[in-house]
Write a protein that holds these residues in place. Structure first.
Motif, mmCIF file in Angstrom:
data_model
loop_
_atom_site.group_PDB
_atom_site.id
_atom_site.type_symbol
_atom_site.label_atom_id
_atom_site.label_comp_id
_atom_site.label_asym_id
_atom_site.label_seq_id
_atom_site.Cartn_x
_atom_site.Cartn_y
_atom_site.Cartn_z
ATOM 1 N N GLY A 227 0.431 -0.820 0.151
ATOM 2 C CA GLY A 227 0.155 -0.094 0.094
ATOM 3 C C GLY A 227 0.805 1.548 0.308
ATOM 4 O O GLY A 227 1.871 1.383 -0.305
ATOM 5 N N ALA A 228 0.534 2.069 0.574
ATOM 6 C CA ALA A 228 1.223 3.543 0.560
ATOM 7 C C ALA A 228 0.436 4.499 2.074
ATOM 8 O O ALA A 228 0.239 3.998 3.209
ATOM 9 C CB ALA A 228 0.847 4.629 -0.531
ATOM 10 N N LEU A 229 1.933 4.319 2.698
ATOM 11 C CA LEU A 229 2.311 5.821 4.074
ATOM 12 C C LEU A 229 1.630 7.068 3.381
ATOM 13 O O LEU A 229 2.385 7.645 2.124
ATOM 14 C CB LEU A 229 3.667 5.862 4.376
ATOM 15 N N VAL A 230 0.507 7.898 3.814
ATOM 16 C CA VAL A 230 0.638 8.926 3.398
ATOM 17 C C VAL A 230 0.644 9.924 5.135
ATOM 18 O O VAL A 230 0.517 9.692 5.885
ATOM 19 C CB VAL A 230 -1.361 9.253 3.366
ATOM 20 N N SER A 231 1.289 11.064 4.849
ATOM 21 C CA SER A 231 1.897 11.582 5.685
ATOM 22 C C SER A 231 1.715 13.646 5.807
ATOM 23 O O SER A 231 1.783 13.506 5.104
ATOM 24 C CB SER A 231 3.456 11.642 6.256
ATOM 25 N N LEU A 232 1.155 14.054 6.026
ATOM 26 C CA LEU A 232 0.117 14.948 5.620
ATOM 27 C C LEU A 232 0.735 15.905 6.765
ATOM 28 O O LEU A 232 -0.061 16.309 8.572
ATOM 29 C CB LEU A 232 -0.883 15.181 6.036
ATOM 30 N N ASP A 233 1.531 17.200 7.136
ATOM 31 C CA ASP A 233 2.204 17.529 7.716
ATOM 32 C C ASP A 233 2.644 17.131 9.257
ATOM 33 O O ASP A 233 2.220 17.363 10.596
ATOM 34 C CB ASP A 233 0.762 19.074 9.015
ATOM 35 N N GLY A 234 2.907 15.040 8.883
ATOM 36 C CA GLY A 234 3.163 14.969 10.337
ATOM 37 C C GLY A 234 1.394 14.133 10.631
ATOM 38 O O GLY A 234 2.715 12.325 11.401
ATOM 39 N N GLU A 235 1.214 14.019 10.518
ATOM 40 C CA GLU A 235 -0.190 13.007 10.721
ATOM 41 C C GLU A 235 -0.046 11.934 9.256
ATOM 42 O O GLU A 235 -0.288 12.317 8.438
ATOM 43 C CB GLU A 235 -1.490 14.374 10.607
ATOM 44 N N ARG A 236 -0.914 10.759 9.857
ATOM 45 C CA ARG A 236 -0.679 9.768 9.064
ATOM 46 C C ARG A 236 -1.182 8.975 9.101
ATOM 47 O O ARG A 236 -2.022 8.392 9.901
ATOM 48 C CB ARG A 236 0.764 9.230 9.203
ATOM 49 N N VAL A 237 -1.602 7.876 7.840
ATOM 50 C CA VAL A 237 -2.005 6.635 8.054
ATOM 51 C C VAL A 237 -1.674 6.133 7.168
ATOM 52 O O VAL A 237 -1.004 6.793 5.799
ATOM 53 C CB VAL A 237 -3.629 7.452 7.575
ATOM 54 N N THR A 238 -2.415 4.260 6.858
ATOM 55 C CA THR A 238 -1.617 3.952 5.706
ATOM 56 C C THR A 238 -2.722 2.859 4.816
ATOM 57 O O THR A 238 -3.607 2.990 5.500
ATOM 58 C CB THR A 238 -1.053 2.579 6.646
ATOM 59 N N VAL A 239 -2.394 3.462 3.825
ATOM 60 C CA VAL A 239 -3.418 2.797 2.740
ATOM 61 C C VAL A 239 -3.579 1.672 2.231
ATOM 62 O O VAL A 239 -1.764 1.461 2.126
ATOM 63 C CB VAL A 239 -4.432 3.508 1.645
ATOM 64 N N PRO A 240 -3.952 0.703 1.949
ATOM 65 C CA PRO A 240 -4.208 -0.552 1.332
ATOM 66 C C PRO A 240 -3.579 -0.674 -0.243
ATOM 67 O O PRO A 240 -4.493 -0.439 -1.066
ATOM 68 C CB PRO A 240 -4.656 -1.617 1.840
ATOM 69 N N ALA A 241 -2.601 -1.618 -0.355
ATOM 70 C CA ALA A 241 -3.041 -1.978 -2.228
ATOM 71 C C ALA A 241 -3.914 -3.331 -2.409
ATOM 72 O O ALA A 241 -4.026 -4.356 -2.099
ATOM 73 C CB ALA A 241 -1.608 -2.413 -2.168
ATOM 74 N N PRO A 242 -4.983 -2.812 -3.654
ATOM 75 C CA PRO A 242 -5.523 -4.306 -3.967
ATOM 76 C C PRO A 242 -4.350 -5.411 -4.487
ATOM 77 O O PRO A 242 -3.613 -5.388 -4.753
ATOM 78 C CB PRO A 242 -6.468 -3.499 -5.069
ATOM 79 N N VAL A 243 -4.882 -6.535 -3.733
ATOM 80 C CA VAL A 243 -4.688 -7.178 -4.748
ATOM 81 C C VAL A 243 -4.356 -7.985 -6.201
ATOM 82 O O VAL A 243 -6.220 -7.921 -6.828
ATOM 83 C CB VAL A 243 -4.797 -9.479 -4.101
ATOM 84 N N VAL A 244 -4.074 -7.934 -7.037
ATOM 85 C CA VAL A 244 -4.153 -7.876 -8.064
ATOM 86 C C VAL A 244 -2.802 -9.335 -9.025
ATOM 87 O O VAL A 244 -1.905 -8.919 -7.939
ATOM 88 C CB VAL A 244 -3.545 -6.981 -9.024
ATOM 89 N N THR A 245 -3.175 -9.653 -10.352
ATOM 90 C CA THR A 245 -1.840 -10.645 -10.712
ATOM 91 C C THR A 245 -1.257 -9.318 -10.960
ATOM 92 O O THR A 245 -1.711 -8.545 -12.086
ATOM 93 C CB THR A 245 -2.882 -11.559 -10.958
ATOM 94 N N VAL A 246 -0.058 -9.080 -11.174
ATOM 95 C CA VAL A 246 1.110 -8.565 -11.308
ATOM 96 C C VAL A 246 1.091 -9.318 -12.919
ATOM 97 O O VAL A 246 1.881 -10.048 -13.521
ATOM 98 C CB VAL A 246 1.986 -7.929 -10.852
ATOM 99 N N VAL A 247 1.076 -8.360 -13.834
ATOM 100 C CA VAL A 247 1.985 -8.355 -15.113
ATOM 101 C C VAL A 247 3.006 -8.227 -15.297
ATOM 102 O O VAL A 247 3.854 -8.333 -15.234
ATOM 103 C CB VAL A 247 0.939 -7.953 -16.286
ATOM 104 N N ASP A 248 3.077 -6.690 -14.757
ATOM 105 C CA ASP A 248 4.499 -6.398 -15.051
ATOM 106 C C ASP A 248 3.770 -4.388 -14.391
ATOM 107 O O ASP A 248 2.675 -4.063 -14.408
ATOM 108 C CB ASP A 248 4.671 -5.571 -16.102
ATOM 109 N N THR A 249 5.164 -3.886 -13.223
ATOM 110 C CA THR A 249 4.851 -3.039 -13.124
ATOM 111 C C THR A 249 4.583 -1.797 -13.585
ATOM 112 O O THR A 249 5.462 -0.304 -12.612
ATOM 113 C CB THR A 249 5.186 -3.500 -10.786
ATOM 114 N N VAL A 250 5.460 -1.577 -14.249
ATOM 115 C CA VAL A 250 6.126 -0.027 -15.818
ATOM 116 C C VAL A 250 4.815 0.727 -15.647
ATOM 117 O O VAL A 250 3.575 0.436 -16.100
ATOM 118 C CB VAL A 250 5.559 -0.999 -16.788
ATOM 119 N N GLY A 251 4.825 2.004 -15.076
ATOM 120 C CA GLY A 251 3.921 2.850 -15.060
ATOM 121 C C GLY A 251 2.721 2.836 -13.993
ATOM 122 O O GLY A 251 2.729 3.589 -13.958
ATOM 123 N N ALA A 252 3.218 1.477 -12.212
ATOM 124 C CA ALA A 252 1.896 2.148 -11.784
ATOM 125 C C ALA A 252 2.042 2.863 -11.100
ATOM 126 O O ALA A 252 1.570 3.662 -10.663
ATOM 127 C CB ALA A 252 2.393 0.500 -11.372
#
Length: 321
Positions: A227-252
């Motif tokens: 997923g991703a870490l989101v930090s706004l002026d020091g306040e933080r939250v983590t969002v998940p990444a959807p489960v996906v069958t990866v063909v490649d990560t180009v451009g993701a």
């Protein structure tokens, strides 16, 4: 807040993928790429009016770039027709679909910006200017880009994605300039690999605090399947990444950036210093971006989804199982 275009400034790169080898020959499949160009395409496909600022060669790759950007609805009136050749990158994919690139860019068009070419008038009346990747670190154009960011920051949100390319640019350049970029930017998005390259061994939260202190309000660190870490002026939250069958990560990563900006714009938050942005809406934008990035991973190459591939709440309609 402005509802004007989002401008994306940077390079187009011809991405070559090896498709065969026989009788002493190597066969390449060449697709239009380059992180800023990919971001512009993804933004436009999602429905954000997008202006691309690039130096496009007259060669065959340049024609490929123009056709690709035009087909996705990107405004090219801010581009320069350049005599220099296009940049070529040959990609090697590992077993997980991650790409490593070898660049052929000596004297190519992307980096040759002059002060006369790169003006605020060329950017136009935009709500946000996004840039990053090699164009932000490659001389002689890199300094011209920083100058434009400083001029346009008074009237537009500034977004930067370092998109570190260690095989092409010395890591010391990124480390030297990162705090300067944060002083110019409202939004900084980077991957965990970028973080490790710029601040090796440092925890993401500590690096975010350093970048906030330098001036960046919103920092997002993408972590692939985590997923991703989101930090706004020091306040933080983590969002998940959807489960996906990866063909490649180009451009993701570029699709993530585009979707993040698209979502913020849809909430009327671009056009200034993000003064009314709160952590809930920042997390919502990042979660939407993660879904768009997952869709991009599910198909070959930098082929981001269109708005029609998503439902009204941003969930995937197609591409994912």
């Amino acid at each position: 807040m402005s509802d004007g275009q989002v401008a994306v400034l940077g390079e187009c790169v011809a991405d070559g993928f090896v498709t065969g080898s026989a009788r002493g020959e190597l066969t390449l499949r060449v697709l239009p790429g380059g992180s800023p160009a990919n971001t512009a395409v993804a933004l436009s496909r999602l429905g954000t009016p997008t202006r691309f600022l690039g130096r496009l060669s007259h060669d065959s790759f340049g024609a490929l770039f123009r056709a690709h950007l035009n087909a996705s609805g990107v405004d090219l009136t801010g581009c320069v027709s350049a005599a220099e050749p296009s940049t070529l990158a040959v990609a090697t994919l590992d077993e997980s679909g991650q790409a490593a690139y070898s660049f052929y860019a000596e004297g190519s068009a992307d980096w040759q910006w002059s002060t006369a070419e790169l003006t605020a008038e060329r950017a136009g009346d935009v709500s946000c200017l996004h840039t990053g990747s090699i164009a932000l670190v490659h001389a002689p154009g890199a300094d011209r880009i920083e100058e434009l960011l400083a001029r346009i920051a008074a009237r537009a949100t500034v977004s930067i994605d370092p998109n570190v390319r260690a095989g092409f640019v010395d890591l010391a350049v990124y480390r030297e300039r990162m705090l300067r970029w944060c002083a110019l930017a409202d939004i900084v998005k980077l991957s965990d690999d970028d973080l490790e390259a710029i601040h090796p061994g440092e925890e993401a939260e500590r690096a975010c605090d350093t970048w906030h202190a330098a001036g960046a309000r919103l920092v997002v660190v993408t972590r692939g399947p985590e997923g991703a870490l989101v930090s706004l002026d020091g306040e933080r939250v983590t969002v998940p990444a959807p489960v996906v069958t990866v063909v490649d990560t180009v451009g993701a990563g570029d699709s993530f950036t585009a979707a993040l900006l698209h979502r913020l714009r849809s909430h009327g938050l671009l056009g200034g210093r993000l003064d009314t942005l709160d952590l809930d809406r920042a997390g919502d934008a990042a979660a939407f971006a993660a879904r768009v990035a997952a869709l991009t991973c599910s198909v070959p190459g930098a082929d981001p989804p269109w708005a029609r591939d998503l439902t009204g709440d941003g969930s995937p309609r197609a591409r994912l199982p």
